[in-house]
Scaffold this motif. Structure first.
Motif, PDB file in Angstrom:
ATOM      1  N   ARG A 122     -54.775   6.091 -19.878  1.00  0.00           N
ATOM      2  CA  ARG A 122     -53.534   5.408 -20.212  1.00  0.00           C
ATOM      3  C   ARG A 122     -53.770   3.900 -20.286  1.00  0.00           C
ATOM      4  O   ARG A 122     -53.300   3.220 -21.190  1.00  0.00           O
ATOM      5  N   LEU A 123     -54.553   3.411 -19.331  1.00  0.00           N
ATOM      6  CA  LEU A 123     -54.861   1.983 -19.298  1.00  0.00           C
ATOM      7  C   LEU A 123     -55.587   1.550 -20.564  1.00  0.00           C
ATOM      8  O   LEU A 123     -55.198   0.581 -21.223  1.00  0.00           O
ATOM      9  N   ALA A 124     -56.638   2.304 -20.905  1.00  0.00           N
ATOM     10  CA  ALA A 124     -57.480   1.905 -22.035  1.00  0.00           C
ATOM     11  C   ALA A 124     -56.774   2.125 -23.363  1.00  0.00           C
ATOM     12  O   ALA A 124     -56.908   1.311 -24.281  1.00  0.00           O
ATOM     13  N   GLY A 163     -49.822  13.572 -20.904  1.00  0.00           N
ATOM     14  CA  GLY A 163     -51.002  14.059 -20.211  1.00  0.00           C
ATOM     15  C   GLY A 163     -52.113  13.037 -20.045  1.00  0.00           C
ATOM     16  O   GLY A 163     -53.240  13.393 -19.732  1.00  0.00           O
ATOM     17  N   TYR A 164     -51.812  11.750 -20.266  1.00  0.00           N
ATOM     18  CA  TYR A 164     -52.828  10.721 -20.072  1.00  0.00           C
ATOM     19  C   TYR A 164     -53.032  10.487 -18.579  1.00  0.00           C
ATOM     20  O   TYR A 164     -52.059  10.301 -17.850  1.00  0.00           O
ATOM     21  N   ARG A 192     -45.112   3.646 -20.825  1.00  0.00           N
ATOM     22  CA  ARG A 192     -46.019   4.095 -19.780  1.00  0.00           C
ATOM     23  C   ARG A 192     -45.718   5.551 -19.407  1.00  0.00           C
ATOM     24  O   ARG A 192     -46.612   6.379 -19.312  1.00  0.00           O
ATOM     25  N   GLN A 193     -44.417   5.825 -19.256  1.00  0.00           N
ATOM     26  CA  GLN A 193     -44.023   7.185 -18.854  1.00  0.00           C
ATOM     27  C   GLN A 193     -44.313   8.200 -19.960  1.00  0.00           C
ATOM     28  O   GLN A 193     -44.724   9.331 -19.682  1.00  0.00           O
ATOM     29  N   SER A 194     -44.124   7.766 -21.231  1.00  0.00           N
ATOM     30  CA  SER A 194     -44.427   8.688 -22.327  1.00  0.00           C
ATOM     31  C   SER A 194     -45.901   9.056 -22.290  1.00  0.00           C
ATOM     32  O   SER A 194     -46.272  10.208 -22.495  1.00  0.00           O
TER      33      SER A 194
END
Lengths: 229, 231
Positions: free
Chosen positions: A130-132, A124-125, A117-119
């Motif tokens: 990030r979710l999708a 820049g997500y 998640r952090q990566s």
């Protein structure tokens, strides 16, 4: 029992079209609720992951819903949705599927490694992208595992709808019992089990094709588990 | 007619007050069938599950069996069993046991298999025999999973015993099936509500059991709310 054979092949041969229609009806009654449940469960699961406080009450509600006996719920719904209608059978089936799919989605999203998640954020997500692009794909193997359980249970539960007049293949059990004629019952059991098996295999294949990384991941965890023994 | 009228008509029906069709008698029958089926299923499935979980052999067979059992339609099994072997309590008991057993088998196997391997090795290292490790280490650790499986099985059997009234079994399903057959709606709804109460009651009863089956120190680690994979 008289000397009536367990299966009269002649009856099956002369009722092929009938059996096909019942199977299709059964598939619609059992599987449309699972699809509806999936559409509801993913956003609900997301909400429960974002606001963890929500999950405890939601899980409690679905645990209770899961404990409700199918026949009883069908009966209670009759005055609202009518005797022998598809809706009466499909509403409870949707709830049962939700009871499996919501925890599956939440477990899946919770299992996404924090580093991943952090990566994504570091690259820049934004939260939606990030979710999708990261979180949902990472959770997909859990969701599909839930879908398999939900679909198979739904297919076998739908048959109980026959007691209130709409159960697809379940009608064969009532028919066979009333006429002391085992052939339709055997045909019904085999077709329900076959429908469940085919659906299950289709889901496994769909996971392989749409999310090959998830199929690989599951195999890897299994191998790991085997190694620790 | 609204809900309250139906319920009061159901409860105040003289036939439901005393005699073989009384509510107390039907609830008793339902509980007796449920208990009997669970007892037989436990005797068959739990020892086998413990053994499979401990040795790690036959795990694939367990998963396959559980999947197949989930796919089998209850109503079909019950009607077929009665057609083939005439109606008796035993005939209806067999499908009920067959439905409860896989949940228990999977739960016992998963629970034992989930024991921390280091703990197990440590127990063996202190000189315990395999039998002692299984019963003193793995079984207590597996207890929450096993109880969750028993809860699933109980709820399943309560629901299925209702369906079995269709072929002539007693219990609460009688109200549901007979009420549907005679278009006596209060009876059907009353029976259905009692089944729901029984199922929810069983579900709630298991929550503290599962919680207190682990010693206080070990409780904090286990927070998974959903033992759904043991289904």
């Amino acid at each position: 029992m008289t000397d009536e054979p367990l299966v009269r092949w002649g009856w099956i041969g002369s009722h092929l079209a009938y059996l096909r229609d019942l199977t299709l009806d059964h598939a619609v009654i059992a599987l449309v609720p699972v699809l509806i449940a999936l559409v509801i469960a993913v956003p609900l699961g997301l909400l429960c992951t974002r606001f963890p406080r929500l999950y405890q009450p939601v899980a409690l509600v679905f645990n209770v819903v899961y404990a409700l006996p199918g026949v009883a719920v069908f009966v209670v719904l009759i005055p609202y949705t009518g005797l022998a209608t598809r809706t009466t059978v499909m509403i409870p089936l949707t709830c049962y599927a939700l009871a499996v799919l919501v925890p599956a989605t939440v477990d899946g999203l919770r299992a996404v490694p924090e580093a991943l998640r952090q990566s994504a954020t570091a690259m820049g997500y934004g939260p939606w992208r990030r979710l999708a692009a990261v979180e949902l794909p990472a959770a997909v193997s859990y969701v599909v595992a839930g879908l398999r359980v939900a679909a198979v249970s739904s297919i076998s539960l739908a048959a109980v709808g026959a007691l209130i007049g709409r159960g697809g293949l379940g009608y064969l059990f009532i028919d066979g019992f009333q006429r002391t004629f085992p052939t339709p019952i055997v045909a019904g059991i085999v077709l329900v089990a076959a429908l469940a098996l085919v659906t299950d295999l289709a889901l496994v294949l769909a996971l392989r094709l749409l999310a090959p990384w998830a199929a690989h991941e599951r195999r890897a965890t299994r191998r790991q588990r085997g190694a620790t023994q | 007619m609204n809900w309250l009228d139906w319920i009061s008509a159901f409860v105040n029906d003289p036939a439901h007050r005393s005699g073989p069709d009384s509510i107390v008698h039907r609830v008793g029958e339902h509980l007796a069938f449920t208990g009997e089926a669970l007892l037989w299923a436990s005797l068959l499935a739990i020892p086998a599950g413990l053994l499979i979980g401990y040795t790690g052999r036959g795990a694939f067979a367990v998963t396959a069996l559980a999947g197949t059992a989930r796919a089998l339609p209850t109503l079909g099994l019950v009607t077929l069993a009665v057609l083939l072997a005439k109606i008796s309590d035993l005939t209806v008991l067999i499908p009920l046991v067959a439905l409860a057993a896989p949940s228990l088998l999977v739960a016992a196997a998963e629970g034992v298999r989930g024991t921390d391997p280091q703990v197990r090795d440590a127990a063996l290292g202190t000189g315990l025999t395999h039998r002692q490790v299984l019963f003193r280490v793995c079984l207590p650790a597996a207890l929450p999973t096993l109880l969750a499986g028993l809860r699933t099985a109980t709820v399943q059997v309560i629901a299925t015993a209702t369906v079995a009234a269709y072929v002539g079994l007693g219990g609460l399903g009688r109200y549901v099936i007979d009420g549907l057959a005679t278009k006596n709606y209060p009876t059907t709804v009353g029976g259905a509500l009692l089944v729901v109460l029984l199922a929810v009651g069983a579900q709630l009863l298991f929550a503290p059991l599962i919680r207190y089956s682990l010693p206080p120190g070990a409780r904090a680690q286990r927070r998974s709310l959903t033992p759904k994979e043991s289904l």
